[in-house]
Design an enzyme around this catalytic site. Structure first.
Site, mmCIF file in Angstrom:
data_model
loop_
_atom_site.group_PDB
_atom_site.id
_atom_site.type_symbol
_atom_site.label_atom_id
_atom_site.label_comp_id
_atom_site.label_asym_id
_atom_site.label_seq_id
_atom_site.Cartn_x
_atom_site.Cartn_y
_atom_site.Cartn_z
ATOM 1 N N HIS A 180 22.690 5.662 2.949
ATOM 2 C CA HIS A 180 23.907 5.137 3.575
ATOM 3 C C HIS A 180 23.521 4.035 4.552
ATOM 4 O O HIS A 180 22.509 4.143 5.249
ATOM 5 C CB HIS A 180 24.629 6.261 4.326
ATOM 6 C CG HIS A 180 25.782 5.780 5.164
ATOM 7 N ND1 HIS A 180 27.023 5.530 4.622
ATOM 8 C CD2 HIS A 180 25.873 5.487 6.492
ATOM 9 C CE1 HIS A 180 27.837 5.117 5.576
ATOM 10 N NE2 HIS A 180 27.161 5.076 6.729
ATOM 11 N N GLY A 207 41.319 -12.195 -24.520
ATOM 12 C CA GLY A 207 41.095 -11.541 -23.238
ATOM 13 C C GLY A 207 40.084 -10.427 -23.321
ATOM 14 O O GLY A 207 40.204 -9.409 -22.622
#
Length: 467
Positions: A450, A178
């Site tokens: 933004h 993993g």
């Protein structure tokens, strides 16, 4: 002008060759396989080509939530994906060879063997010939590691190289390991439609010191949401293949946990073994030349990346986990060695970002909270949920968390750990902030556009500055 011989043409090797040629040195680049190395042919680029298709498939499946109709029934076409992957890698490899030619680099197709710091013998299909050198750089990389209990048969039990040649999607896959490769493959093949189980011997996914535990926890949650089964603290003790099905026996990874972790049985159409790497040093003549290696065969170097033989350097994966086994670090090591051939200098490993292409992505740089505390530093941690960003909602990708590790007294940024959409791109700003010694306040006073994902790092630093 120096004569420089480089063995291996991966990111470390070709970067060293290009830098040396541009600096006016005479360069010979020795390669026994395809130019570009593991990264280009069986690593970074092929896996990200697979990931791009997996991401596209997921977008199509969720097109309805973006007000797009008529996209049902999408599925991966593996033969077409392999063709695309081969086209991408072939195009990039061709570009590298053209750059070699344009810079006057001699590209020799063969295997290099070091006799001393001033000579490499290159063996081709036709003959062996000595190449005189002033310096040698070894950049031969690594290859997938086999498990004694689970040796690859390259048909049902596959290493990471084999996985990139699959012509169909297995109905069920067990991934042993993993770590980064295992988790990336789990996300990709789950998107492709396979039933996926991940077995990891340690107590968390991505059990890497540089990856903050918060990122591992979130990734585990998101993988489980997609239906990926994860078994932690387990390992595979044996496997047998019967009539096209691999049957695995699992048990506790640690003997002391045997009483708490019951043995189990798993079956799958395919098993991916992603438990690590081993060095490509066979045939280099290192022992005969007296070049020191670790017990596991990794090349030992000093802080300047020079081997025990003066004038011979080693870079990249062949240095093993004691350094940083990442393609971009190999490139950085290459540029460092070439820049300091006249006066060797220590290589800086203090700011090395890592990029993990899971779903969601993870980008890390600097110290984790645990590492900073272990260094005795006064630490403050700040968290920002990705769902707080308007752009994430507009994209429909709100899973993730950004974590900032700062010095509690002066707010200097010590580490950043980002999990979410495009985290592997966003980590670059954090790396620059750490490299320049920036504080959270400095980033908080830098206007960000933004709505963007990049303003997530701005908001994170703004939050840290207010604490």
């Amino acid at each position: 002008m120096r004569k420089l011989t480089i063995i291996g043409s991966g990111p470390g090797g070709y970067t060293a060759a290009f830098a040396a040629a541009r600096a006016g040195h005479s360069v010979t680049l020795v390669e026994s396989a395809a130019v570009g190395g593991t990264c280009l042919h069986t690593g970074c680029i092929p896996t990200k080509t697979f990931k791009s298709s997996a991401d596209t498939l997921e977008k199509i499946r969720h097109a309805g939530s973006h007000a797009i109709a008529g996209c049902s029934g999408a599925a991966i076409d593996m033969p077409a994906l392999l063709a695309r992957k081969n086209n991408v890698t072939g195009l990039l490899a061709s570009g590298l060879e053209k750059t070699c030619a344009s810079l006057g680099i001699t590209l020799m197709r063969g295997r290099g063997r070091i006799t001393d710091c001033r000579e490499v013998v290159v063996t081709t299909q036709e003959c062996s010939m000595p190449v005189a050198s002033d310096n040698v750089i070894i950049a031969t990389g690594s290859r997938p590691l086999d498990l004694p209990s689970l040796p690859a048969d390259h048909k049902y039990i596959l290493n990471s190289d084999d996985v990139l040649q699959l012509e169909h999607v297995p109905a069920s896959v067990v991934i042993v390991g993993g770590g980064v490769i295992g988790c990336e493959m789990a996300c990709i093949f789950r998107s492709f439609g396979a039933a996926v189980t991940v077995i990891e011997g340690q107590s968390r996914l991505l059990p890497i010191p540089s990856v903050d535990a918060e990122m591992s926890k979130l990734l585990l949650r998101e993988m489980k949401k997609t239906g990926i089964r994860v078994e932690l603290g387990k390992t595979v003790s044996s496997a047998v293949t019967e009539q096209g099905v691999v049957k695995l026996v699992t048990g506790a990874a640690r003997p002391q946990d045997a009483g708490q972790v019951a043995a189990g049985m798993l079956e799958a159409e395919a098993v991916f073994v992603t438990v690590g790497r081993e060095p490509r040093t066979q045939g280099l003549g290192l022992e005969d030349a007296g070049i020191a290696m670790t017990p596991r065969g990794w090349i030992e170097v000093d802080d300047c990346l020079q081997t025990s033989m003066p004038g011979v350097y080693a870079i990249g994966d062949v240095l093993g986990p004691e350094k940083v086994m990442l393609a971009h670090m190999a490139s950085a090591e290459a540029e460092h060695v070439v820049a300091h051939l006249d006066a060797p200098a220590p290589c800086d490993y203090s700011v090395v970002p890592s990029a993990i292409f899971t779903t969601p992505e993870i980008g890390c740089v600097g110290l984790s909270e645990e590492q900073a505390a272990a260094c005795g530093l006064p630490v403050r941690s700040t968290l920002l949920q990705v769902r707080e960003l308007g752009k994430a909602h507009a994209m429909g990708e709100i899973a993730g968390v950004f974590k900032l590790v700062t010095h509690a007294e002066n707010n200097t940024i010590l580490g950043a750990h980002l999990c979410g959409p495009h985290a592997t791109d966003l980590v670059a700003e954090a790396a620059l902030a750490i490299r320049t010694g920036a504080t959270a306040d400095a980033v908080a006073h830098t206007i960000h556009a933004h709505p963007t994902l990049a303003e997530g790092f701005y908001e994170l630093c703004h939050k840290a500055a207010r604490q």
